[in-house]
Design an enzyme around this catalytic site. Sequence first.
Site, PDB file in Angstrom:
ATOM      1  N   MET A 269      68.784 -49.780 112.506  1.00 45.58           N
ATOM      2  CA  MET A 269      68.636 -48.693 111.649  1.00 45.58           C
ATOM      3  C   MET A 269      68.064 -49.081 110.210  1.00 45.58           C
ATOM      4  O   MET A 269      68.885 -49.786 109.526  1.00 45.58           O
ATOM      5  CB  MET A 269      69.444 -47.757 111.546  1.00 45.58           C
ATOM      6  CG  MET A 269      69.235 -46.700 110.737  1.00 45.58           C
ATOM      7  SD  MET A 269      68.006 -45.617 111.465  1.00 45.58           S
ATOM      8  CE  MET A 269      67.524 -44.888 110.023  1.00 45.58           C
ATOM      9  N   GLU A 304      62.580 -53.288 110.982  1.00 45.85           N
ATOM     10  CA  GLU A 304      63.218 -52.492 110.136  1.00 45.85           C
ATOM     11  C   GLU A 304      63.134 -52.650 108.508  1.00 45.85           C
ATOM     12  O   GLU A 304      63.045 -51.904 107.789  1.00 45.85           O
ATOM     13  CB  GLU A 304      64.986 -52.685 110.256  1.00 45.85           C
ATOM     14  CG  GLU A 304      65.534 -52.492 111.792  1.00 45.85           C
ATOM     15  CD  GLU A 304      64.943 -51.197 112.445  1.00 45.85           C
ATOM     16  OE1 GLU A 304      64.689 -50.185 111.515  1.00 45.85           O
ATOM     17  OE2 GLU A 304      64.994 -51.059 113.528  1.00 45.85           O
ATOM     18  N   HIS A 307      59.940 -50.824 107.647  1.00 41.73           N
ATOM     19  CA  HIS A 307      60.190 -49.415 107.210  1.00 41.73           C
ATOM     20  C   HIS A 307      60.357 -49.059 105.911  1.00 41.73           C
ATOM     21  O   HIS A 307      60.220 -47.856 105.380  1.00 41.73           O
ATOM     22  CB  HIS A 307      61.417 -48.840 108.230  1.00 41.73           C
ATOM     23  CG  HIS A 307      61.208 -48.323 109.396  1.00 41.73           C
ATOM     24  ND1 HIS A 307      60.197 -47.514 109.631  1.00 41.73           N
ATOM     25  CD2 HIS A 307      61.966 -48.545 110.667  1.00 41.73           C
ATOM     26  CE1 HIS A 307      60.203 -47.078 111.103  1.00 41.73           C
ATOM     27  NE2 HIS A 307      61.039 -47.959 111.721  1.00 41.73           N
TER      28      HIS A 307
HETATM   29  N1  BES Z   1      64.576 -45.826 113.196  1.00 40.78           N
HETATM   30  C1  BES Z   1      64.790 -46.564 114.244  1.00 40.78           C
HETATM   31  C2  BES Z   1      66.448 -46.418 114.981  1.00 40.78           C
HETATM   32  C3  BES Z   1      66.743 -45.073 115.550  1.00 40.78           C
HETATM   33  C4  BES Z   1      66.334 -44.923 116.675  1.00 40.78           C
HETATM   34  C5  BES Z   1      67.495 -44.281 115.014  1.00 40.78           C
HETATM   35  C6  BES Z   1      66.521 -43.540 117.372  1.00 40.78           C
HETATM   36  C7  BES Z   1      68.011 -43.018 115.392  1.00 40.78           C
HETATM   37  C8  BES Z   1      67.531 -42.558 116.473  1.00 40.78           C
HETATM   38  C9  BES Z   1      64.643 -48.034 114.226  1.00 40.78           C
HETATM   39  O1  BES Z   1      63.745 -48.050 113.144  1.00 40.78           O
HETATM   40  C10 BES Z   1      64.054 -48.600 115.600  1.00 40.78           C
HETATM   41  O2  BES Z   1      62.921 -48.072 115.750  1.00 40.78           O
HETATM   42  N2  BES Z   1      64.585 -49.311 116.023  1.00 40.78           N
HETATM   43  C11 BES Z   1      64.531 -49.869 117.509  1.00 40.78           C
HETATM   44  C12 BES Z   1      64.004 -51.316 117.548  1.00 40.78           C
HETATM   45  C13 BES Z   1      62.416 -51.302 117.039  1.00 40.78           C
HETATM   46  C14 BES Z   1      62.241 -52.869 116.766  1.00 40.78           C
HETATM   47  C15 BES Z   1      61.560 -50.640 117.722  1.00 40.78           C
HETATM   48  C16 BES Z   1      65.779 -49.641 118.303  1.00 40.78           C
HETATM   49  O3  BES Z   1      66.690 -49.506 117.982  1.00 40.78           O
HETATM   50  O4  BES Z   1      65.672 -49.997 119.482  1.00 40.78           O
HETATM   51 ZN    ZN Z   2      61.683 -48.027 113.676  1.00 42.07          ZN
END
Ligand code: BES
Ligand code: ZN
Length: 882
Positions: A269, A304, A307
Amino acid sequence: MRTEEARPVRLEDYRPPDWLVETVELDVSLDATASRVRATLTLRPSGSGAPAPLVLDGDALNLRSLKLDGVALPPDQFVATPDRLTIAQPPHRRLRLDIETVIDPSANTQLSGLYRSGAIYCTQCEAEGFRRITYFPDRPDVMAVYTTRIEAERTEAPVLLANGNPVASGEVPGTTRHFAVWHDPFPKPSYLFALVGGELACVEDRFRTMSEHEVTLRIYVEPGKERRCVYAMDSLKRAMRWDETAFGREYDLDIFMIVAVSNFNMGAMENKGLNIFNDKYILASPETATDADFERIEAIVAHEYFHNWTGNRITCRDWFQLCLKEGLTVFRDQEFSADQRSRAVERIADVRGLRTHQFVEDAGPLAHPVRPVVYREINNFYTATVYEKGAEVVRMLKVLLGPGHFRKGMDLYFSRHDGEAATVEQFVQCFADIAGANLTQFMLWYSQAGTPEVVATGSYDAGAKTFRLDLAQSIPATPGQPSKAPMVIPLAVGLVGRDGHELPLKSIDGGTIERGVLTLTKPTESFLFAGVAQPPVASLNRGFSAPIKLSANLSADDLRFLAAHDADPFNRWQALQTLATRLLVDNTAAFQAGRAARTDPGLLDAFHVTLNDGRLEPAFVALALTLPGEADIAREIGRDVDPDAVFEARTALRGVLGEHLAGPLFDQYRRLSESGPYRPDAASAGRRALRNTCLDLMVATRRGEAISVAARQYQAADNMTDRMAALSTLSLCDVPERAAALADFYTRYADDPLIVDKWLTLQATIPELATLDRVKSLTAHRAFSFANANRVRALIHAFALANQKEFNRADGGGYDFIVDTVLAIDPRNPQLAARLVSALKNWRMLEPMRRAHAQAALRRVAAAPSLSPDVDDIVQRALAQH
Ligand code: BES
Ligand code: ZN
């Protein structure tokens, strides 16, 4: 549980907030069961609107006290429920609220809001977790400046972290407690808030930004794990540098921190200045992590970090715009990985992921547009469509406009919307403005669900020396969208001459075709190429320039030719995949009908040629020699799928390939036997990948010699990649060596949960009838716990997602087990349960008997009392008729 009365939420109902928050001062006193949160908000009415009630979101909150401008608010002037705080007639001016709540982090098993991961206090606020900490307008278009004071027992939580820069810390006089104060000067939405408290060790480094600003970098982990942070730290520094070079984006605080925790619902996150990670995506050493783990860590750390600009500095106006940050940031992390490693290999891997996750989603009952227009539970929209198709849409903008305009469009987006909560329209408008292009039709990529299908027919006119390409596009119906309009499809093409050389692309009217891209906009259209001196083979959708299903009138000979000669490496790989898929689909039908499998000597030769082509990168050859997965074959078949027959067809072809190439595979295997210490770089990883692909095909013959080679590699390996590869391939065969190696693996690594997860996954993915019972009994193993999300994913998700054959057992036992687990997990962790039940989403593709079992299983979930909104939303949509 939060209220359902306001749901579903619709994009068309979006209204700007009545109240804005300027500053938030949070004072959190950490306690295992009663953490006290004091929030001081300065609020002001937004804009010109008439006086409006002040309504703050909550979720399972317990209000202790409330003051307005320093004075306790009389009880008749507000209403506080667990999920809402309403002041019906607040003064219509700038005001200050002091809100005190008490929350129990130890009882928080949902892992949303403030919870405990082991002994560590941490938060997860995206999407709607902040309202579980304090009452707040918990929506991304309310951006405020946060100051956070955290207080805790010094012995219990010596480390106290929050967003921004550190401003003060010290003892709390007369107590055993201490505090720290953090200030984040950048306005941000509440979902980016984070705090952490606990006993953590840290690894520190520094980074000098392009404008010479010194930034402290810290990764916090469980004490003793510091040495496993080296690769994550290295990835972070490379990501920071890359964002400066590729996008001109620089880091903006004095410190950037990552905290790794062992219980986390997602991968990681992007909280401002304080990313929180599932420790699986931080911790790595050659002995504990595979090349795939290293690659994933690099990508997620980068994602991350990226972002910070795409998501944090510019955030989303509302959750319908989620792809604005996620799709764009996935595109950015894919480009980063392509630059760090091999562009061709990265593209192939990304497209494989897109097809296995997103194409399947797009073809089933959970299909939705990249920007949905309605949701009941936002957590269920962190999907392959929003992420991966969202990234493809950004990539298409780049293909359509060219790299120069694309970069300028991004620059404009950053300068025009910095500090704002933006929409997809605003993003696309930046590119329209820069390129002077009309992108109205392009916007359909955000609003129309379903994978476009393009049929291409090429014909050569030897007399006129022209080549004609007829193209027809169509988009299948999806839930709520029975008919569709034609899309803008950027199709990168090439014409390959008989000698394997690229023929010049000239359109009949004399123009050249810019960057080799044809732009389709109509249901059918034709392109005529002039001056084509010889009959060409058309190489279409090069680099997978558009996320479509393409079928072209290419013969098996044409495909073999492309596999050997196409200048576009993606299409070389694609040609082999297409040939193999055709064969596997035919052979699946043959198995079902009790007929003999067909053989394709031409395909075997094409594999042979690829294996021996010394000019190709080993990582590419490894991918080229990997047959389409069972899920890919099933998707191609599309209906009445029998996963047993698919498995038989694929297993048989692996065996045939192993026999046919036995000599060359073993030669390569020996030649690639690595000397020197393990290094995680892409080139070394590519050699290991090819060597292990060779091993896998050798073992596919089930010959004793091959089994022995694998067993020896398992024992002799000095790194996790080679050890796991040997164990995985052995685990597919019911031989004594397998049981011995699995037992040995557990003994070696019993103390390391992340490695034991690999052991759980391996056993869950064995394609044999005994697996279901084995998985069930592993749920009682001391290494397993339903309370840890990583354990549940490693054993149970892996069974449902990576073991097509056993999950889809003909007796329905696989579905029943998943449903039992979903119902058991749902009360404690709805998000985890919702993701697990989604494994049943493609039930309509199955043959009638399995379809009936899967439908009954989904209905059993739907009928269960007190389901979470998360699980209920998935099963309702999965079962809906449309
Ligand atoms: N913002 C997300 C994490 C998140 C996802 C928070 C769903 C709350 C609900 C983070 O940036 C993200 O996308 N993480 C991915 C990995 C990424 C490399 C695609 C994950 O957690 O799988
Ligand atoms: Zn993300």
